[in-house]
Design a protein around this motif. Structure first.
Motif, PDB file in Angstrom:
ATOM      1  N   TRP A   1      37.038  -0.357  78.590  1.00 17.63           N
ATOM      2  CA  TRP A   1      35.780   0.027  79.233  1.00 17.63           C
ATOM      3  C   TRP A   1      34.941   0.880  78.317  1.00 17.63           C
ATOM      4  CZ3 TRP A   1      34.395  -1.929  83.894  1.00 17.63           C
ATOM      5  CH2 TRP A   1      35.382  -2.480  84.697  1.00 17.63           C
ATOM      6  N   GLY A   2      33.622   0.778  78.474  1.00 14.59           N
ATOM      7  CA  GLY A   2      32.721   1.680  77.802  1.00 14.59           C
ATOM      8  C   GLY A   2      32.463   2.914  78.650  1.00 14.59           C
ATOM      9  N   GLN A   3      31.553   3.776  78.178  1.00 13.42           N
ATOM     10  CA  GLN A   3      31.249   5.024  78.868  1.00 13.42           C
ATOM     11  C   GLN A   3      30.191   4.839  79.949  1.00 13.42           C
ATOM     12  OE1 GLN A   3      32.917   8.052  78.372  1.00 13.42           O
ATOM     13  NE2 GLN A   3      34.243   6.573  77.358  1.00 13.42           N
ATOM     14  N   GLY A   4      29.533   3.682  79.935  1.00  5.81           N
ATOM     15  CA  GLY A   4      28.536   3.406  80.957  1.00  5.81           C
ATOM     16  C   GLY A   4      27.131   3.761  80.527  1.00  5.81           C
ATOM     17  N   THR A   5      26.160   3.139  81.179  1.00  4.22           N
ATOM     18  CA  THR A   5      24.750   3.431  80.954  1.00  4.22           C
ATOM     19  C   THR A   5      24.059   3.534  82.307  1.00  4.22           C
ATOM     20  OG1 THR A   5      22.756   2.711  79.750  1.00  4.22           O
ATOM     21  CG2 THR A   5      24.107   0.969  80.709  1.00  4.22           C
ATOM     22  N   GLN A   6      23.235   4.575  82.461  1.00  4.76           N
ATOM     23  CA  GLN A   6      22.595   4.852  83.746  1.00  4.76           C
ATOM     24  C   GLN A   6      21.377   3.957  83.953  1.00  4.76           C
ATOM     25  OE1 GLN A   6      23.355   7.295  86.309  1.00  4.76           O
ATOM     26  NE2 GLN A   6      21.805   6.088  87.405  1.00  4.76           N
ATOM     27  N   VAL A   7      21.309   3.341  85.116  1.00  8.49           N
ATOM     28  CA  VAL A   7      20.133   2.584  85.544  1.00  8.49           C
ATOM     29  C   VAL A   7      19.603   3.233  86.814  1.00  8.49           C
ATOM     30  CG1 VAL A   7      19.305   0.380  86.444  1.00  8.49           C
ATOM     31  CG2 VAL A   7      20.891   0.424  84.501  1.00  8.49           C
ATOM     32  N   THR A   8      18.336   3.617  86.778  1.00 14.90           N
ATOM     33  CA  THR A   8      17.705   4.227  87.940  1.00 14.90           C
ATOM     34  C   THR A   8      16.458   3.429  88.290  1.00 14.90           C
ATOM     35  OG1 THR A   8      18.501   6.409  87.279  1.00 14.90           O
ATOM     36  CG2 THR A   8      16.727   6.336  88.904  1.00 14.90           C
TER      37      THR A   8
END
Length: 124
Positions: free
Chosen positions: A114-121
């Motif tokens: 898994w990656g660290q993630g990216t925020q989508v708002t």
């Protein structure tokens, strides 16, 4: 073993579009199926889309079907999630997962990396 890293998140108005990218390291990435999942505050991580190692087979969650598309470029070790007609309920941290199997899975724990993630708002 692979390392994956997501990018491309941000703030967008409802109805807008974003393209998320998942960059992978490792010469054997083409042997890994990949999935996109998302997690909103207070909720469990949920399946969004998955793609087979060849890119021939994809699976899209009903909640985003017709709006999101998953694709990959094995020559560049990249997987993409094109998100159109975004809605406020799409707001979440988006994660890229990889597993050394032909096909992806809708189940979170079936993925090994898994990656660290990216925020989508998405604002209304």
């Amino acid at each position: 073993q692979v390392h994956v890293e997501e990018s491309g998140g941000g703030l967008v108005q409802a109805g807008g579009s974003l393209r998320l990218s998942c960059a992978a390291s490792g010469r054997t990435f083409r042997s890994y199926a990949t999935g996109w999942f998302r997690q909103a505050p207070g909720k469990e991580r949920e399946f969004v889309a998955a793609i087979s190692w060849s890119g021939d087979n994809t699976d899209i969650a009903d909640s985003v079907k017709g709006r999101f598309t998953i694709s990959r470029d094995n020559a560049k070790n990249m997987v993409y999630l094109q998100m159109n007609s975004l809605k406020p309920e799409d707001t979440a941290v988006y994660y890229c997962g990889a597993r050394p199997m032909v096909h992806g899975s809708i189940i979170v724990h079936k993925y090994d990396y898994w990656g660290q993630g990216t925020q989508v708002t998405v604002s209304s």
